[in-house]
Design a protein around this motif. Structure first.
Motif, PDB file in Angstrom:
ATOM      1  N   ILE A  62      50.414  40.665  27.768  1.00 46.99           N
ATOM      2  CA  ILE A  62      49.878  39.563  28.512  1.00 46.99           C
ATOM      3  C   ILE A  62      50.413  38.437  29.197  1.00 46.99           C
ATOM      4  CG2 ILE A  62      48.869  36.785  28.070  1.00 46.99           C
ATOM      5  CD1 ILE A  62      47.431  37.774  25.720  1.00 46.99           C
ATOM      6  N   SER A  63      51.964  39.101  28.555  1.00 49.25           N
ATOM      7  CA  SER A  63      53.200  38.542  29.470  1.00 49.25           C
ATOM      8  C   SER A  63      53.182  39.503  30.948  1.00 49.25           C
ATOM      9  CB  SER A  63      54.929  38.381  28.592  1.00 49.25           C
ATOM     10  OG  SER A  63      54.301  38.204  27.653  1.00 49.25           O
ATOM     11  N   LYS A  64      53.127  40.405  31.208  1.00 53.15           N
ATOM     12  CA  LYS A  64      53.075  41.149  32.598  1.00 53.15           C
ATOM     13  C   LYS A  64      52.327  40.979  33.012  1.00 53.15           C
ATOM     14  CE  LYS A  64      50.486  45.283  32.309  1.00 53.15           C
ATOM     15  NZ  LYS A  64      50.045  46.499  31.835  1.00 53.15           N
ATOM     16  N   HIS A  65      50.968  40.560  32.503  1.00 56.79           N
ATOM     17  CA  HIS A  65      49.753  40.373  33.403  1.00 56.79           C
ATOM     18  C   HIS A  65      50.353  38.395  34.056  1.00 56.79           C
ATOM     19  CE1 HIS A  65      47.204  43.466  33.906  1.00 56.79           C
ATOM     20  NE2 HIS A  65      47.611  43.571  32.698  1.00 56.79           N
ATOM     21  N   ALA A  90      41.681  33.611  35.996  1.00 55.85           N
ATOM     22  CA  ALA A  90      42.295  34.889  37.121  1.00 55.85           C
ATOM     23  C   ALA A  90      41.175  34.090  37.887  1.00 55.85           C
ATOM     24  CB  ALA A  90      41.978  36.069  36.630  1.00 55.85           C
ATOM     25  N   GLY A  91      41.608  33.706  39.399  1.00 60.16           N
ATOM     26  CA  GLY A  91      40.783  33.533  40.661  1.00 60.16           C
ATOM     27  C   GLY A  91      40.448  31.965  40.749  1.00 60.16           C
ATOM     28  N   LYS A  92      40.104  32.377  41.800  1.00 65.37           N
ATOM     29  CA  LYS A  92      40.414  30.976  42.404  1.00 65.37           C
ATOM     30  C   LYS A  92      39.316  30.039  43.016  1.00 65.37           C
ATOM     31  CE  LYS A  92      45.378  30.453  44.221  1.00 65.37           C
ATOM     32  NZ  LYS A  92      46.106  31.730  43.211  1.00 65.37           N
ATOM     33  N   GLY A  93      37.827  30.922  42.267  1.00 66.82           N
ATOM     34  CA  GLY A  93      36.585  30.142  43.236  1.00 66.82           C
ATOM     35  C   GLY A  93      35.605  29.361  41.956  1.00 66.82           C
ATOM     36  N   LYS A  94      34.635  29.273  42.622  1.00 65.98           N
ATOM     37  CA  LYS A  94      33.511  27.891  41.984  1.00 65.98           C
ATOM     38  C   LYS A  94      33.059  27.498  40.693  1.00 65.98           C
ATOM     39  CE  LYS A  94      30.568  26.339  44.557  1.00 65.98           C
ATOM     40  NZ  LYS A  94      30.208  26.961  46.433  1.00 65.98           N
ATOM     41  N   THR A  95      33.024  29.349  40.857  1.00 65.28           N
ATOM     42  CA  THR A  95      32.613  29.161  39.201  1.00 65.28           C
ATOM     43  C   THR A  95      33.313  29.648  38.406  1.00 65.28           C
ATOM     44  OG1 THR A  95      30.298  30.258  41.229  1.00 65.28           O
ATOM     45  CG2 THR A  95      29.809  31.231  38.727  1.00 65.28           C
ATOM     46  N   ASP A 116      42.294  46.364  30.299  1.00 71.57           N
ATOM     47  CA  ASP A 116      41.176  47.164  31.530  1.00 71.57           C
ATOM     48  C   ASP A 116      40.899  46.501  32.182  1.00 71.57           C
ATOM     49  OD1 ASP A 116      41.992  49.354  29.311  1.00 71.57           O
ATOM     50  OD2 ASP A 116      39.764  49.740  29.179  1.00 71.57           O
ATOM     51  N   ILE A 117      40.371  45.056  32.478  1.00 69.98           N
ATOM     52  CA  ILE A 117      40.309  44.665  33.339  1.00 69.98           C
ATOM     53  C   ILE A 117      41.081  43.796  34.004  1.00 69.98           C
ATOM     54  CG2 ILE A 117      38.700  42.511  33.891  1.00 69.98           C
ATOM     55  CD1 ILE A 117      35.799  43.312  31.877  1.00 69.98           C
ATOM     56  N   PHE A 118      42.088  43.394  32.676  1.00 67.48           N
ATOM     57  CA  PHE A 118      43.007  43.290  34.039  1.00 67.48           C
ATOM     58  C   PHE A 118      43.609  43.579  34.941  1.00 67.48           C
ATOM     59  CE2 PHE A 118      43.296  40.321  29.831  1.00 67.48           C
ATOM     60  CZ  PHE A 118      42.830  38.956  30.534  1.00 67.48           C
ATOM     61  N   ASN A 119      44.372  44.907  34.777  1.00 65.78           N
ATOM     62  CA  ASN A 119      44.707  46.350  35.203  1.00 65.78           C
ATOM     63  C   ASN A 119      43.574  46.435  36.223  1.00 65.78           C
ATOM     64  OD1 ASN A 119      46.526  46.164  33.303  1.00 65.78           O
ATOM     65  ND2 ASN A 119      45.937  48.166  31.847  1.00 65.78           N
ATOM     66  N   PHE A 120      42.880  46.310  36.356  1.00 62.95           N
ATOM     67  CA  PHE A 120      41.399  46.706  37.268  1.00 62.95           C
ATOM     68  C   PHE A 120      41.493  44.748  38.583  1.00 62.95           C
ATOM     69  CE2 PHE A 120      38.012  44.776  39.806  1.00 62.95           C
ATOM     70  CZ  PHE A 120      37.758  46.791  40.837  1.00 62.95           C
ATOM     71  N   LEU A 121      41.985  43.872  37.738  1.00 61.28           N
ATOM     72  CA  LEU A 121      42.227  43.492  38.864  1.00 61.28           C
ATOM     73  C   LEU A 121      43.474  43.408  39.073  1.00 61.28           C
ATOM     74  CD1 LEU A 121      40.202  40.058  36.762  1.00 61.28           C
ATOM     75  CD2 LEU A 121      40.019  41.406  38.886  1.00 61.28           C
ATOM     76  N   SER A 122      44.581  43.724  38.916  1.00 64.20           N
ATOM     77  CA  SER A 122      45.777  43.743  39.453  1.00 64.20           C
ATOM     78  C   SER A 122      46.064  44.563  40.343  1.00 64.20           C
ATOM     79  CB  SER A 122      46.512  43.109  38.498  1.00 64.20           C
ATOM     80  OG  SER A 122      46.709  44.366  36.925  1.00 64.20           O
ATOM     81  N   ALA A 123      45.643  46.047  40.221  1.00 60.82           N
ATOM     82  CA  ALA A 123      45.242  46.712  41.261  1.00 60.82           C
ATOM     83  C   ALA A 123      44.608  47.044  42.758  1.00 60.82           C
ATOM     84  CB  ALA A 123      44.251  47.997  40.923  1.00 60.82           C
ATOM     85  N   THR A 124      45.611  47.846  43.339  1.00 62.91           N
ATOM     86  CA  THR A 124      45.451  48.124  44.724  1.00 62.91           C
ATOM     87  C   THR A 124      44.733  49.409  45.320  1.00 62.91           C
ATOM     88  OG1 THR A 124      47.436  46.319  45.389  1.00 62.91           O
ATOM     89  CG2 THR A 124      46.410  46.997  47.357  1.00 62.91           C
TER      90      THR A 124
END
Ligand SMILES: [Zn+2]
Length: 497
Positions: A62-65, A90-95, A116-124
């Motif tokens: 968690i600290s890593k992310h 995470a994210g800045k959307g409305k919903t 795994d989702i956190f890693n996906f969201l932070s990948a490029t």
């Protein structure tokens, strides 16, 4: 053909054509346009490769992310024993969407998937447009491991011995109060209540395990559908469509009996469209790593459908068409086994299940087998099955040796003994330990002699299936089936009696 018949046939044909053309074509799934499934290994969090995960292992991840800026630490809860419960955004959307896992301490599959989702969201990578869309449209709220005290000792309930998912009304537990507080504060549009279920659930009465079961929980006793629950049901339809390609016929629906003390039912009643996901069993996946991947993928598919509101296009009737959870599976079924009881000798099928408990290291599961059914099992199925019609059942033999000799036994020597019908080792120089024995093929035993009945209801499943000439073909050791004609590897654990 008479005119009347001709006209009737014409109407029937027109009817069929019309009903086909007005049936809505299921819309394509955005996630199928990406390489996310194929590239999963790139996103999988390698620091947590097993099913059992502890709070202390999770915190550095968690600290890593949080340091990378993907996650913002928001509200903070504390478990009965003082462990921190994380609310991460995470994210800045409305919903707003709220996902929480492991309110039952021994149900960890979705916790692994969240990382795994956190890693996906932070990948490029080539999937940037998919992830950027989620981050722009959604505000994602995660509570991984609602019950860290239960997770510490791999048990369902919290340290007060209360089931947190029966505490949504009384709010006796600090963990339950925290989950309710987060939901009340953020008022999410969607909630994902992430659990594991018994691996013996089947899809309806079929032989297929219910690897994933969904539910749009009922908000009242008569199980009405309103807009909130309807949207959850449409989301289930979309998630089921997502999974069928990778998990054909292994998706079911969890019982929708209303549970007013449950969080899913309570949130649904508050206007949060809530989906329950239960991770069950899958063939040869004791660490639930394939099921973890399915969780990862289906949650991303669901999040995208919330972001572009495509779930609204789903046909709610398809929700009712998903088969219900059934209970027709066993871990092992021996068909037509020879049973010997006193002067009786007959053939019946035998159902064997394992119960799992965490070992002294707190990191591994041990299994104890039990014979739980005897009789007609033509409606039942096993993860593993063998037809014993042409075999006789015989008790395992006992070999006596010194403890030091046993310690030096190689896998090959144990396999050779198993092939001769030995299932037990007795030490000649001291008592052997009771309980699970890891990395072995043979059980240990002390004074008690082997029962003359190889197979009996509610007994430990240890017996040999032999050809009529007496040559052992299969051994069942602590409920695990060993094909003696094949290469033999160590069992998860045998047992000391
Ligand atoms: Zn649960």
């Amino acid at each position: 053909m008479g005119t009347k018949l001709l006209v009737t046939s014409a109407f029937i044909i027109i009817g069929i054509v019309v009903s086909f053309s007005i049936r809505r074509e299921a819309p394509g799934l955005a996630i199928e346009e990406t390489s996310i499934w194929k590239s999963y290994d790139r996103y999988k969090e390698s620091a947590i490769p097993y099913r059992i995960i502890k709070h202390a292992e999770m915190q550095p991840l968690i600290s890593k992310h949080v340091s990378s800026g993907l996650l913002r630490s928001s509200l903070q809860g504390t478990s009965v024993q003082g462990r921190k419960i994380n609310h991460l955004v995470a994210g800045k959307g409305k919903t707003k969407v709220l996902l929480w896992t492991q309110m039952h301490g021994d149900e960890s599959t979705a916790t692994l998937a969240l990382f795994d989702i956190f890693n996906f969201l932070s990948a490029t990578d080539e999937n940037d447009s998919f992830r950027h869309f989620l981050m722009e449209k959604l505000e994602l709220h995660f509570i991984p491991m609602v019950n860290p005290d239960g997770a510490e000792v791999w048990k369902r309930r919290n340290a007060m011995d209360i089931d947190i998912n029966r505490d949504a009304h009384a709010l006796t537990t600090p963990e339950g109060r925290f989950l309710m507080k987060v939901a009340d504060e953020i008022k999410p549009r969607f909630g994902f209540n992430l659990h594991d279920q018994n691996m013996l659930y089947s899809v309806g009465s079929s032989s297929k395990p219910a690897t994933i079961s969904f539910l749009a929980p009922a908000y009242n006793l008569v199980r009405d559908m309103n807009e909130t629950r309807g949207n959850a049901a449409k989301m289930v339809v979309l998630m089921n469509r997502t999974l069928q390609k990778y998990l054909p016929d292994q998706v079911a629906k969890y019982s929708d009996a209303h549970e007013p003390r449950g969080f899913g039912d309570t949130f649904q009643n508050k206007g949060i469209s809530t989906v329950l996901i239960e991770s069950g069993g899958y063939q040869n996946d004791p660490q639930k790593q394939y099921i973890r991947k399915l969780n990862f993928y289906v949650l991303l598919s669901a999040l995208h459908a919330i972001a572009d509101e495509s779930y609204e296009q789903e046909d709610m009737e398809q929700y009712h068409a998903i088969p219900d959870n059934g209970r027709f599976l066993f871990n092992l079924v021996i068909r037509n086994a020879e049973i010997v009881k006193d002067s009786l000798r007959y053939r019946a099928s035998v159902g064997i299940n394992y119960s799992a408990s965490v070992d002294g290291t707190g990191k591994r599961l041990n299994y104890v087998g039990a014979i739980e059914e005897l009789g007609d099992m033509h409606n039942n199925y096993g993860y593993h099955e063998v037809d014993a019609s042409s075999f006789v059942s015989i008790p395992g033999k006992v070999i006596t040796m010194k403890k030091g000799e046993w310690e030096k036994l190689s896998l090959e020597s144990e396999a050779a003994l198993l092939r001769q019908g030995y299932l037990y080792v007795r030490f000649s120089d001291q008592r052997s330990p009771a309980g699970p024995v890891r990395n072995r093929l043979l059980n240990l035993m002390n004074g008690i002699s082997v029962s003359s009945r190889p197979i009996a209801l509610y007994q430990y499943p240890n017996f040999v299936l032999a050809a009529s000439g007496g040559k052992p073909a299969y051994a069942v050791v602590n409920g695990f089936l060993v094909d003696l004609s094949k290469k033999i590897s160590y069992l998860p654990n045998t047992y000391g009696y």
